[in-house]
Motif scaffolding. Structure first.
Motif, PDB file in Angstrom:
ATOM      1  N   CYS A   1       0.818  -1.210   0.000  1.00 14.57           N
ATOM      2  CA  CYS A   1       0.000   0.000   0.000  1.00 14.57           C
ATOM      3  C   CYS A   1       0.855   1.264   0.000  1.00 14.57           C
TER       4      CYS A   1
ATOM      5  N   ARG B   1       0.241   4.341  -2.464  1.00 10.22           N
ATOM      6  CA  ARG B   1      -0.040   5.697  -1.965  1.00 10.22           C
ATOM      7  C   ARG B   1       0.956   6.713  -2.515  1.00 10.22           C
TER       8      ARG B   1
ATOM      9  N   CYS C   1      -8.837  -2.463  -2.200  1.00  9.41           N
ATOM     10  CA  CYS C   1      -8.214  -2.033  -0.940  1.00  9.41           C
ATOM     11  C   CYS C   1      -8.960  -0.823  -0.366  1.00  9.41           C
ATOM     12  N   ARG C   2      -9.786  -1.099   0.616  1.00  6.03           N
ATOM     13  CA  ARG C   2     -10.581  -0.038   1.241  1.00  6.03           C
ATOM     14  C   ARG C   2      -9.687   1.015   1.907  1.00  6.03           C
ATOM     15  N   ASP C   3      -8.589   0.590   2.543  1.00  6.66           N
ATOM     16  CA  ASP C   3      -7.708   1.542   3.219  1.00  6.66           C
ATOM     17  C   ASP C   3      -7.097   2.536   2.232  1.00  6.66           C
ATOM     18  N   CYS C   4      -6.671   2.060   1.080  1.00  5.75           N
ATOM     19  CA  CYS C   4      -6.086   2.963   0.084  1.00  5.75           C
ATOM     20  C   CYS C   4      -7.152   3.874  -0.531  1.00  5.75           C
ATOM     21  N   ARG C   5      -8.369   3.360  -0.702  1.00  2.80           N
ATOM     22  CA  ARG C   5      -9.454   4.228  -1.197  1.00  2.80           C
ATOM     23  C   ARG C   5      -9.717   5.354  -0.213  1.00  2.80           C
ATOM     24  N   GLN C   6      -9.747   5.029   1.083  1.00  6.78           N
ATOM     25  CA  GLN C   6      -9.955   6.064   2.101  1.00  6.78           C
ATOM     26  C   GLN C   6      -8.790   7.043   2.126  1.00  6.78           C
ATOM     27  N   TRP C   7      -7.574   6.527   1.968  1.00 10.06           N
ATOM     28  CA  TRP C   7      -6.402   7.396   1.938  1.00 10.06           C
ATOM     29  C   TRP C   7      -6.511   8.376   0.774  1.00 10.06           C
TER      30      TRP C   7
ATOM     31  N   GLY D   1      -7.436   9.665  11.204  1.00 11.81           N
ATOM     32  CA  GLY D   1      -6.594   8.550  11.596  1.00 11.81           C
ATOM     33  C   GLY D   1      -5.141   8.943  11.787  1.00 11.81           C
TER      34      GLY D   1
ATOM     35  N   LYS E   1      -3.122  10.124   9.732  1.00 10.28           N
ATOM     36  CA  LYS E   1      -2.296   9.899   8.542  1.00 10.28           C
ATOM     37  C   LYS E   1      -2.249  11.174   7.734  1.00 10.28           C
TER      38      LYS E   1
END
Length: 93
Positions: free
Chosen positions: A3, A7, A35-41, A88, A90
């Motif tokens: 990820c 990113r 990848c939900r985390d990368c979409r949110q990022w 979060g 980030k």
């Protein structure tokens, strides 16, 4: 694919830069689809870029808006539990 590499490529895409070698727009989109985390990022990074763009465009028009944006950035950088809920801790880019 890691990820962090995705990113980095997303950040480059937001800035209008070329992606790192070996990453194509299609590979980025494929990763984002799963990848939900990368979409949110990416959502947070786009929001940050838009906010910075607005603040930089005419800071003299609304100093309070620039101050509010800086406060949100400081809260996000402080990490979880800070007043920047939903970030979060980030940072984009």
């Amino acid at each position: 694919m890691h990820c962090s590499r995705i990113r980095t490529a997303l950040s480059a895409r937001l800035d209008g830069e070329e992606p790192p070698p070996g990453l194509t727009p299609g590979r980025l989109d494929d990763h984002l689809a799963g990848c939900r985390d990368c979409r949110q990022w990416e959502v947070r990074a786009r929001a940050l870029a838009a906010g910075l763009g607005r603040a930089a465009a005419h800071p003299e028009d609304d100093p309070a808006a620039a101050d509010a944006l800086l406060a949100r950035l400081r809260a996000a950088a402080a990490g979880p539990g800070a007043s920047g809920a939903g970030t979060g801790g980030k940072r984009a880019g």
